[in-house]
Scaffold this active site. Structure first.
Site, PDB file in Angstrom:
ATOM      1  N   GLU A  46       0.849  -1.184   0.000  1.00 16.65           N
ATOM      2  CA  GLU A  46       0.000   0.000   0.000  1.00 16.65           C
ATOM      3  C   GLU A  46       0.885   1.234   0.000  1.00 16.65           C
ATOM      4  OE1 GLU A  46      -2.821  -3.092   1.438  1.00 16.65           O
ATOM      5  OE2 GLU A  46      -0.731  -2.623   1.817  1.00 16.65           O
ATOM      6  N   SER A  47       1.249   1.694  -1.179  1.00  9.36           N
ATOM      7  CA  SER A  47       1.960   2.962  -1.387  1.00  9.36           C
ATOM      8  C   SER A  47       3.472   2.848  -1.211  1.00  9.36           C
ATOM      9  CB  SER A  47       1.334   4.076  -0.543  1.00  9.36           C
ATOM     10  OG  SER A  47      -0.019   4.264  -0.926  1.00  9.36           O
ATOM     11  N   CYS A  56      -2.117   3.578   1.906  1.00 10.23           N
ATOM     12  CA  CYS A  56      -3.512   3.752   1.516  1.00 10.23           C
ATOM     13  C   CYS A  56      -4.332   2.575   2.045  1.00 10.23           C
ATOM     14  CB  CYS A  56      -3.631   3.859  -0.001  1.00 10.23           C
ATOM     15  SG  CYS A  56      -2.925   2.443  -0.883  1.00 10.23           S
ATOM     16  N   SER A 111       1.719   1.088  -8.888  1.00 13.40           N
ATOM     17  CA  SER A 111       2.499   1.936  -7.983  1.00 13.40           C
ATOM     18  C   SER A 111       3.855   2.205  -8.611  1.00 13.40           C
ATOM     19  CB  SER A 111       2.693   1.266  -6.619  1.00 13.40           C
ATOM     20  OG  SER A 111       1.490   1.247  -5.877  1.00 13.40           O
ATOM     21  N   HIS A 159       0.464   6.452  -7.347  1.00 14.20           N
ATOM     22  CA  HIS A 159      -0.319   5.265  -6.978  1.00 14.20           C
ATOM     23  C   HIS A 159      -1.691   5.371  -7.623  1.00 14.20           C
ATOM     24  CE1 HIS A 159       2.821   4.172  -4.186  1.00 14.20           C
ATOM     25  NE2 HIS A 159       2.846   5.440  -3.799  1.00 14.20           N
TER      26      HIS A 159
END
Length: 465
Positions: free
Chosen positions: A133-134, A148, A309, A322
């Site tokens: 996530e990111s 995120c 990403s 992203h």
């Protein structure tokens, strides 16, 4: 900001158990079902009793390097990121500072935030990590983490400070920020509200007396707004403590620009489905993202069945993108701390690539850095993209958070393209030169900006409070 390319090697660490936009795996269901009554995170030195599988939710799908077999279920994913930036004093601690953190320690910090490291590249200034996530960027004296989805970013802060203490480093500044959420009820505690996030910090046994920061809100509470928490322990703060080796820090010229874009054009979003572009590299080239970071070392990842990403590093600057392309949660973000004399060409180029219906632009930096810009990116009341539409600024906010930090936020929404402006406008293009000439907009200098009243051509001035 300056920048050199010492190429690193992309590194994939661990297979990830994914949840597509809104599809929860068992770990996520347990998280959302947990009332999280335990307020304080214990400091754990022995991780042997913890799950190290790296399970985490990711925009739209799984990392393609080792995709698990899952059934795709469309849903809703929280694209806008939580961002935590922590600075330490350069005159205290080992020469390489935070870059001495071990991979085991970084993995543990990610685990507490409910994400995992996917790729890694480095140069002489930055260690760059793509997360499930990111992103994460580690400098000698700075730690920048963006997450995120349903991540728990604040829960790794106490452990980061503990690891820094072990290195003999001393805290200088902590910043935490995020936009208001699209799906707040899906967030695990304490991230479903800014009030809970502040309470978490203020009542945490290892954070409450150490940080002593303040929270701020920019923008209309009934529409898009931006939450900012800052704990300032720098030399301009009354909390600052001199050491025998104290060296005054030079004035910072760094600014961070972030664009949070919603509802991308459908033909753009299709570039980020593996059925159309099987690899992250193909997505980078076909979408034109590579032209936004000319000369940079790029590390990108695609997700199954969709999502993307990217981290790019050049000397001591980073850029990160992203993307969640599904229509019900369509989102793309672009952030950079690259130093430019004028950010408007870059903003226009980013919009040309993604063509969203709405975007939120934020910028923060020390007052001297903001004063150094002749034109602020939020000065622009309208942005014309011929053949697409006109982005009109619908709200504008700014504040001075501590003795030095200035924060800016503007929201833009696309309107029908006026045919009368076709003859006056230069067609936008994405090129390797982000400073390419664009039509100029009226602006002001220092701590003044010109804002257009909604629905009128009249202008009004405002100052930071």
């Amino acid at each position: 900001m300056g920048v050199n390319l010492l190429a690193g090697i992309g590194h994939f660490l661990t297979p990830l158990s994914k949840n597509h936009c809104g599809l929860m795996n068992n770990d996520t269901k347990q998280t959302l079902g947990n009332s999280d009554a335990q307020l304080h995170d214990p400091v754990v030195a022995d991780h042997s009793d913890e799950d190290t599988s790296g399970s985490a939710s990711t925009p739209c799908g799984s990392v393609t390097d080792e995709p698990p077999v899952v059934d795709f279920v469309p849903g809703h994913f929280e694209g806008p990121e939580k961002t935590m930036e922590v600075w330490f004093r350069p005159d205290v601690g080992p020469e390489n500072g935070l870059r001495n953190l071990t991979r085991e320690q970084l993995d543990y910090l990610c685990k507490k935030a409910k994400c995992a490291i996917v790729h890694h590249i480095s140069n002489q200034h930055i260690d760059s990590y793509i997360l499930s996530e990111s992103s994460l960027f580690v400098y000698k004296h700075r730690y920048i983490m963006k997450t995120c989805g349903t991540t728990t970013l604040l829960r790794c802060l106490d452990s980061l400070l503990e690891f820094a203490d072990q290195l003999g480093m001393e805290l200088s500044w902590v910043g935490y920020s995020r936009k208001n959420l699209m799906f707040p009820d899906a967030q695990p505690w304490p991230h479903s509200s800014f009030g809970d996030e502040i309470r978490y910090i203020q009542t945490h046994e290892k954070l409450q007396n150490r940080l002593r920061g303040q929270g701020h809100i920019l923008g209309p509470i009934t529409d898009d707004h931006w939450f900012v928490y800052v704990a300032d322990h720098s030399e301009t703060s009354p909390l600052f403590k001199r050491t025998p080796n104290y060296v005054p820090a030079p004035a910072s010229n760094e600014r961070t620009l972030n664009m949070m874009m919603f509802d991308m054009a459908p033909e753009v979003a299709q570039n980020f489905y593996q059925s159309n572009c099987p690899t992250g590299k193909e997505m980078t080239v076909k979408s034109g993202i590579n032209h936004l970071v000319p000369g940079a070392q790029i590390d990108e990842t695609s997700f199954t069945p969709c999502g993307y990403s990217m981290n790019a590093i050049l000397h001591d600057a980073y850029s990160t993108i992203h993307i969640t392309p599904e229509p019900q949660c369509s989102y793309a973000s672009f952030e950079t701390n690259t130093s430019l004399d004028n950010y408007n060409p870059l903003v226009r180029n980013v919009l040309t690539v993604f063509r969203p219906q709405r975007f939120v632009l934020t910028m923060f930096g020390d007052q001297a850095a903001i004063d150094g810009l002749k034109v602020l990116p939020t000065d622009v009341s309208s942005i014309v993209l011929p053949g697409f539409g006109v982005f009109n600024r619908t709200s504008l906010s700014s504040t001075k958070v501590d003795s030095e930090l200035c924060c800016l936020m503007a929201v833009y929404t696309v309107a029908a393209f006026p045919t009368s402006s076709l003859s006056r406008s230069v067609a936008p293009r994405v090129s390797g030169d982000v400073d390419s000439e664009i039509p100029s907009h009226q602006s002001s200098s220092n701590l003044q900006a010109i804002a257009s009243s909604a629905g009128s051509g009249k202008e009004r001035s405002y100052t930071w409070c």
